[in-house]
Design an enzyme around this catalytic site. Structure first.
Site, PDB file in Angstrom:
ATOM      1  CB  CYS A 231      51.009   3.774 -36.455  1.00  0.00           C
ATOM      2  SG  CYS A 231      49.734   4.102 -35.229  1.00  0.00           S
TER       3      CYS A 231
ATOM      4  CD  GLU B  68      54.997   4.288 -37.251  1.00  0.00           C
ATOM      5  OE1 GLU B  68      54.297   3.271 -37.283  1.00  0.00           O
ATOM      6  OE2 GLU B  68      55.093   5.025 -36.254  1.00  0.00           O
TER       7      GLU B  68
END
Ligand code: SAM
Length: 377
Positions: free
Chosen positions: A332, A366
């Site tokens: 992330c 992401e």
């Protein structure tokens, strides 16, 4: 998407662009960052343009009208780090968006509910279940429970109350979710206050992408497994799975998620990535592995999946994951991912690379990379 708070509310930092433009802007930054690693066939998966966040937290802001009546609104932080009153939010799921004004109206007409209330968190499933956490600066008592039970019924939601050293669960502290992964329904519970992916529709694309692109054979090892988001969906494609995670609540939830799907080939162990590396190299023995009858030498691992927090992988964990033929790295934070890739790329080739727009209208994205060990010369 048009939002009246764009440019004021600091949660959306890419606000003066259309959805497509903000994505293109981010991807261009990442293309420069990963120029030495990015294969020409890298992929980009979009989010829905609005109502994509199934989790949200807000401050609750109290003020008084000119005729001295209490006024309650949601609040975010503005670009000067000051509270910004908001009436709505376009990035949260439709259920949460519709619930927001109804909740305020109910709280406003009840002193017991509104007194010393300062924050709230919503967790919603795509099947319409919602859990609301109300956060207070006061001890919650029997009167509060009575009022909140009425509120649960009125709004058809589950409510948890929190204050210092206190957690009150009125009915349950979880919601049910069903994700359709490559046309197969997988059941999950998501627990209040435990990690879950915020953008559920993009999460489905991430799980499907791994199934469709990774080599799925032998046994799978997983670090940072949370409540089994990837583990449960991937387990049918492997002989056995050993998944580890530091959070006790997440491990308990992962075991329930296993039962919900009648899956029997996964063992979940509460160990940090560093502890598991020590257990794997026989440097330390752990009761937590013995208690669940795990003999690491009985596994025939060829793949490891890692989904670390924003800080990425520490050196000890990087050294450990280099024991595996295939690494599936979910990140992330492209900054820490880039740092980790500088080490991993010495011994691994990048086979597949994809960006997933989990966090639309922010600079975050992401990423999932599938790495394969280089052949020995
Ligand atoms: C980004 S979340 C991913 C969770 C899960 N894969 C998912 O998709 O829901 C990272 C997880 O790592 C766990 N964690 C944080 N530090 C850890 C560590 N040192 N060792 C193992 N797990 C850790 C957190 O509790 C959290 O559940």
């Amino acid at each position: 998407m048009n939002c009246e708070y764009f440019g004021k509310c600091a949660s959306c930092t890419l606000y003066n662009k259309t959805y497509k433009e903000q994505l293109e802007y981010k991807i261009n930054i990442e293309k420069t960052r990963f120029k030495d690693f990015l294969p020409s066939n890298f992929e980009v998966y979009e989010s829905e343009e609005q109502n994509f966040r199934y989790k949200a937290e807000f401050r609750l802001w109290k003020s008084f009208t000119n005729d001295n009546k209490l006024k309650l609104s949601y609040a975010m932080i503005d670009f000067d780090k000051k509270a910004l009153e908001i009436n709505t939010c376009h990035i949260v799921s439709l259920d949460i968006k519709e619930l927001m004004p109804k909740l305020l109206a109910c709280i406003l007409e009840d002193d017991i509910l509104s007194f010393k209330l300062y924050g709230c968190e919503f967790l919603n499933s795509t099947k319409g279940e919602t859990i609301l956490t109300l956060i207070y600066h006061k001890k919650l008592d029997a009167k509060w429970i009575e009022k909140t039970k009425d509120l649960e019924l009125k709004l058809n939601i589950k409510i948890v109350g929190r204050s210092k050293k206190q957690k009150l669960v009125l009915s349950d502290d979880y919601i049910n979710e069903v994700l359709s992964i490559n046309n197969k329904d997988i059941k999950y519970i998501y627990k209040e206050n435990a990690f879950s992916q915020a953008n559920t529709k993009v999460n489905i694309k991430m799980i499907e992408w791994i199934i469709n692109n990774a080599t799925l054979s032998n046994d799978l090892c997983e670090l940072y497994c949370g409540s089994g988001n990837f583990t449960i969906a991937l387990s049918p494609y492997f002989r056995k799975v050993l998944a580890t995670e530091i959070s006790k609540t997440s491990i308990q939830t992962a075991k329930i998620n296993c039962e919900l799907n009648a899956i029997t080939n996964i063992k979940f162990a509460r160990l940090s990535s560093q502890e598991f590396a020590q257990a794997y190299s026989k440097e330390r023995k752990f009761r937590r592995l013995e208690d669940i009858n795990v003999d690491i030498s009985s596994y025939d691992f060829s793949s490891i999946l890692v989904d670390p927090p924003r800080i990425g992988l520490d050196n000890e964990t990087i050294q450990f994951i280099e024991h595996f033929e295939q690494i599936i790295y979910i990140s992330c934070n492209t900054l820490s991912l880039y740092e980790n890739l500088l080490s991993l790329s010495k011994n691994y080739n990048i086979k597949h690379f994809a960006f997933f727009d989990q966090f639309a209208y922010t600079k975050h994205i992401e990423t999932i990379i599938i790495l394969e060990k280089k052949a020995k010369k």
